[in-house]
Design a protein around this motif. Structure first.
Motif, PDB file in Angstrom:
ATOM      1  N   TRP A 175      77.236  59.780  26.227  1.00 26.02           N
ATOM      2  CA  TRP A 175      76.950  61.212  26.060  1.00 26.02           C
ATOM      3  C   TRP A 175      76.377  61.866  27.312  1.00 26.02           C
ATOM      4  O   TRP A 175      75.804  62.952  27.251  1.00 26.02           O
ATOM      5  N   TYR A 219      73.733  64.698  26.078  1.00 31.67           N
ATOM      6  CA  TYR A 219      72.507  63.883  26.101  1.00 31.67           C
ATOM      7  C   TYR A 219      71.263  64.747  26.286  1.00 31.67           C
ATOM      8  O   TYR A 219      70.311  64.665  25.511  1.00 31.67           O
ATOM      9  N   GLU A 220      71.294  65.591  27.301  1.00 33.28           N
ATOM     10  CA  GLU A 220      70.143  66.471  27.568  1.00 33.28           C
ATOM     11  C   GLU A 220      69.981  67.512  26.468  1.00 33.28           C
ATOM     12  O   GLU A 220      68.860  67.807  26.054  1.00 33.28           O
ATOM     13  N   GLY A 258      74.104  60.560  29.645  1.00 39.90           N
ATOM     14  CA  GLY A 258      72.786  60.144  30.122  1.00 39.90           C
ATOM     15  C   GLY A 258      72.895  59.070  31.196  1.00 39.90           C
ATOM     16  O   GLY A 258      73.948  58.925  31.828  1.00 39.90           O
ATOM     17  N   GLU A 275      73.779  56.416  25.188  1.00 38.89           N
ATOM     18  CA  GLU A 275      73.200  57.327  26.181  1.00 38.89           C
ATOM     19  C   GLU A 275      74.206  57.596  27.297  1.00 38.89           C
ATOM     20  O   GLU A 275      74.400  58.733  27.726  1.00 38.89           O
ATOM     21  N   GLN A 276      74.846  56.541  27.749  1.00 39.79           N
ATOM     22  CA  GLN A 276      75.835  56.688  28.816  1.00 39.79           C
ATOM     23  C   GLN A 276      77.034  57.500  28.347  1.00 39.79           C
ATOM     24  O   GLN A 276      77.503  58.398  29.045  1.00 39.79           O
ATOM     25  N   PHE A 308      67.821  59.615  21.374  1.00 35.31           N
ATOM     26  CA  PHE A 308      68.654  58.416  21.247  1.00 35.31           C
ATOM     27  C   PHE A 308      67.804  57.225  20.804  1.00 35.31           C
ATOM     28  O   PHE A 308      68.225  56.412  19.992  1.00 35.31           O
ATOM     29  N   HIS A 309      66.599  57.164  21.344  1.00 31.31           N
ATOM     30  CA  HIS A 309      65.702  56.082  20.957  1.00 31.31           C
ATOM     31  C   HIS A 309      65.429  56.122  19.459  1.00 31.31           C
ATOM     32  O   HIS A 309      65.508  55.101  18.763  1.00 31.31           O
ATOM     33  N   ARG A 326      71.880  51.419  22.368  1.00 28.33           N
ATOM     34  CA  ARG A 326      71.256  52.658  22.840  1.00 28.33           C
ATOM     35  C   ARG A 326      71.747  53.018  24.248  1.00 28.33           C
ATOM     36  O   ARG A 326      72.145  54.157  24.502  1.00 28.33           O
ATOM     37  N   MET A 327      71.766  52.033  25.140  1.00 32.24           N
ATOM     38  CA  MET A 327      72.230  52.292  26.513  1.00 32.24           C
ATOM     39  C   MET A 327      73.672  52.788  26.509  1.00 32.24           C
ATOM     40  O   MET A 327      74.044  53.687  27.262  1.00 32.24           O
ATOM     41  N   GLY A 371      67.672  64.084  24.906  1.00 31.99           N
ATOM     42  CA  GLY A 371      67.643  62.937  25.811  1.00 31.99           C
ATOM     43  C   GLY A 371      67.135  61.641  25.203  1.00 31.99           C
ATOM     44  O   GLY A 371      67.335  61.349  24.022  1.00 31.99           O
ATOM     45  N   GLU A 372      66.443  60.883  26.029  1.00 34.82           N
ATOM     46  CA  GLU A 372      65.985  59.528  25.713  1.00 34.82           C
ATOM     47  C   GLU A 372      65.299  59.420  24.346  1.00 34.82           C
ATOM     48  O   GLU A 372      65.557  58.503  23.563  1.00 34.82           O
TER      49      GLU A 372
END
Ligand code: HEM
Length: 129
Positions: free
Chosen positions: A57, A7-8, A59, A54-55, A16-17, A50-51, A12-13
C-alpha cells in the motif's frame, strides 16, 4: 509533490500494526487456521504479513529488503488453502479491519482494502476442498 499513498492516507504504521495484530489474535484462536502456521510463535509471521501489506500500500519497502520478491502463490503452496481456509482467513482479517475507526479509515479506503484482501485470498486458493 508526490501524491499521498494509501498507507499514509489511512494512518500509516499504526493502522497496519493494529489490523495485523488483531488478525493474528484471531488466528491464534482459530481452529482451522492455527494448525497451518508452522511456528509456535506467531510473532515472526505477524511481522512478515504486516511488512508485506505496508509495502503493497505504498509504505516502507522492508518486506522486499528482507524477503525478496513476495511470490505469494509459491510461498503458500506448502499449506492447503481451500474455501474453508480462505473464509477463515478473511473472517480474521475483516475483524482486524473493523477495529480501525471510520475517522482513520473512511468508507472508500475501507472498501478498497477489503476488496483487495478478498481478491488476494481468492488468488491463493490451491485446493478445491
Ligand atoms: C505466510 C496462510 C492468505 C500474505 C503465510 C503462512 C501461512 C499462511 C500458514 C506461513 C506463516 C509465515 O511463516 O509467515 C494463509 C492462508 C491464507 C492466506 C490460509 C488464506 C487465503 C494470504 C493473503 C496474503 C498473504 C491474502 C496477502 C494479501 C502472506 C505473506 C506471508 C504469508 C506476506 C509471508 C511470506 C514470506 O515472506 O515468507 N500465510 N495465507 N496470505 N502470507 Fe498468507
Amino acid at each position: 509533490q508526490a501524491t499521498t499513498s494509501f498507507y499514509e492516507a489511512v494512518g500509516g504504521e499504526q493502522t497496519f500494526h493494529r489490523i495485523i495484530a488483531a488478525f493474528y489474535r484471531e488466528v491464534a484462536a482459530d481452529e482451522v487456521l492455527r494448525p497451518l502456521y508452522p511456528e509456535e510463535d506467531l510473532g515472526p509471521a505477524e511481522r512478515r504479513l504486516r511488512m508485506f501489506l505496508e509495502q503493497y500500500w505504498g509504505g516502507p519497502r522492508t518486506y522486499s529488503d528482507e524477503r525478496g520478491h513476495p511470490r505469494l502463490r509459491m510461498r503458500h503452496m506448502p499449506f492447503k488453502i481451500g474455501p474453508v481456509e480462505r473464509d477463515a482467513w478473511l473472517r480474521c482479517m475483516r475483524i482486524g479491519v473493523a477495529e480501525i475507526e471510520p475517522e482513520m479509515l473512511d468508507d472508500a479506503h475501507r472498501k478498497q482494502l477489503l476488496d483487495y484482501l478478498e481478491m488476494a485470498a481468492n488468488s491463493l486458493i490451491n485446493s478445491e476442498w
